[in-house]
Design an enzyme around this catalytic site. Structure first.
Site, PDB file in Angstrom:
ATOM      1  CG  ASP A 104      -0.182   0.212   2.493  1.00 41.30           C
ATOM      2  OD1 ASP A 104       0.831  -0.473   2.650  1.00 41.30           O
ATOM      3  OD2 ASP A 104      -0.730   1.191   3.286  1.00 41.30           O
ATOM      4  CD  GLU A 105       5.130   3.077   2.987  1.00 41.22           C
ATOM      5  OE1 GLU A 105       4.477   2.158   3.817  1.00 41.22           O
ATOM      6  OE2 GLU A 105       5.993   3.742   3.307  1.00 41.22           O
TER       7      GLU A 105
HETATM    8 MG   LIG Z   1      -0.045   2.816   4.814  1.00 40.24          MG
END
Ligand SMILES: [Mg+2]
Length: 401
Positions: A104-105
């Site tokens: 998610d990054e």
């Molecule tokens: Mg995050």
């Protein structure tokens, strides 16, 4: 800016996905990882839960003590993986290079693509808007002249944040009075060591360069001092964990397991999951790895190389052979992995390929036997193949033996 780097980070990712899909969870503390009575740690929690002091990697029992009214859930990692693929697709539209450091990054080097926009700000806000529109989730976006600046910027206004650190001067001014832990390259141990010498703030690093050189050695010290001065020319290097050369599935039991027939049955479920993930990514593997952590926390791994395969039942049979050779002690964690993955395997016709479609595969037969033995529905439709369902099924199986 000479280089323009975006750091994008989803806000409380797993928890946000669950809240998106179940609005009843909105306004409640949500903890993803394990149920309070189980062994396990917090994987992600939402911002409401964080107010109670809960954070990632915290023991689930501690989280429960801090906030017993929180909603505790298992993660649905297959679902998160799909959302992650959707996010990567959006981000890649705007980046020259992407470096994903978590599902998610990631860092996006947009030095060239940003020229198609009026400003870095316009691009950054567009990324946020598209993520929101297409996934229903919020993210924090930071833009900087370096990776450190971009990362610091994305943390600056979290959650749903947006911030720009255009140059060294702005970066140095921002971090000047902050704790040295903001510096990339200063972990817990280094921080403790430096604290012991009265170095607490970034400004102390700049004031005590000679001392740091003698404390940490040239290379490490130089890196930290440069970071404190805002000098960071690390490039964004293409990286995507989903391209990784291995894939695995493991589970921790609520109670240590002594029954090796049961462990063998669990391997079949893990193998089916690995099979599905290999096939959805079009991958084949050549090394099967069995991982075991015993009740005394000692871990072992055993590997066996085989012909390139994506057939879960083949993988299962090899894993069972490996399991037969390990020490028979109570088992806390069982994992099954596939390594040496490749996409470009030219499929050779095997007996399995020649099998007529109406014949049951080894995997299907194996699962049917498990269903009989444990009196449960283990069909893929029922299990959705997500990790949460596997956990649930295995615990029910364990309770039945
Ligand atoms: Mg995050």
């Amino acid at each position: 800016m000479k280089r323009v780097i975006v750091h994008v980070d989803m806000d409380a990712f797993f928890a946000s996905v669950e809240i998106r899909d179940n609005p009843k969870l909105k306004n409640k503390p949500v903890v993803i990882g394990a149920m309070p009575h189980e062994r396990g740690v917090v994987s992600t929690c939402n911002y409401i839960a964080r107010k109670y002091g809960i954070h990632s990697a915290m023991n689930i029992k501690e989280a429960y003590r801090l906030c017993p009214q929180a909603v505790f859930m298992h993660g649905d990692y297959e679902k998160y993986r799909k959302v992650s693929a959707q996010l990567h697709h959006i981000w890649e539209t705007y980046a020259d290079v992407t470096e994903y450091i978590a599902c998610d990054e990631g860092y996006l080097d947009v030095t060239r693509s940003v020229k198609e926009f009026r400003s870095p700000e316009e691009l950054g806000l567009l990324i946020k808007a598209r993520v929101k529109a297409e996934t229903g989730l919020t993210c924090s976006v930071g833009i900087g002249y370096s990776k450190s600046a971009a990362k610091t910027a994305s943390e600056e206004r979290k959650p749903d944040g947006f911030f720009i650190i255009p140059d060294r001067e702005a970066y140095c001014e921002l971090i000047h009075d902050r704790d040295i832990r903001v510096i990339f390259g200063i972990g817990k141990r280094t921080a403790e060591k430096l604290n012991g010498y009265g170095i607490h703030k970034v400004s102390d690093i700049i004031a005590s360069q000679k001392q740091i050189m003698s404390l940490l050695g040239d290379k490490h010290a130089r890196f930290i001092i440069n970071s404190a001065l805002g000098l960071d020319d690390r490039p964004v290097i293409h990286y995507d964990a989903s391209d990784a050369k291995s894939l695995s599935r493991e589970m921790t039991f609520q109670h240590d397991q002594r029954n090796f027939t049961f462990l063998q049955d669990v391997l079949l479920l893990l193998a089916r999951n690995v099979d599905e993930r290999l096939k959805t990514r079009g991958l084949y593997g050549r090394t099967v790895t069995l991982k075991i952590t015993y009740g005394d926390m000692k871990s072992i791994t055993r590997s066996q190389t085989c012909e390139s395969t994506n057939d879960g039942y083949e993988i299962y049979k090899i894993a069972v052979e490996l399991l037969r050779k390990v020490k028979r002690q109570p088992v806390r964690l069982l994992g099954l992995g596939m390594q040496n993955l490749s996409k470009d395997y030219i499929r050779q016709l095997t007996f399995a390929d020649l099998r007529q479609d109406n014949t049951e595969s080894g995997m299907e037969q194996g699962i049917r036997q498990l269903e009989k033995r444990y009196g449960m529905d283990l069909s893929l439709e029922k299990m959705h193949s997500s990790l949460g369902y596997i956990y649930e099924a295995v615990e029910k199986m364990a309770a039945g033996i």
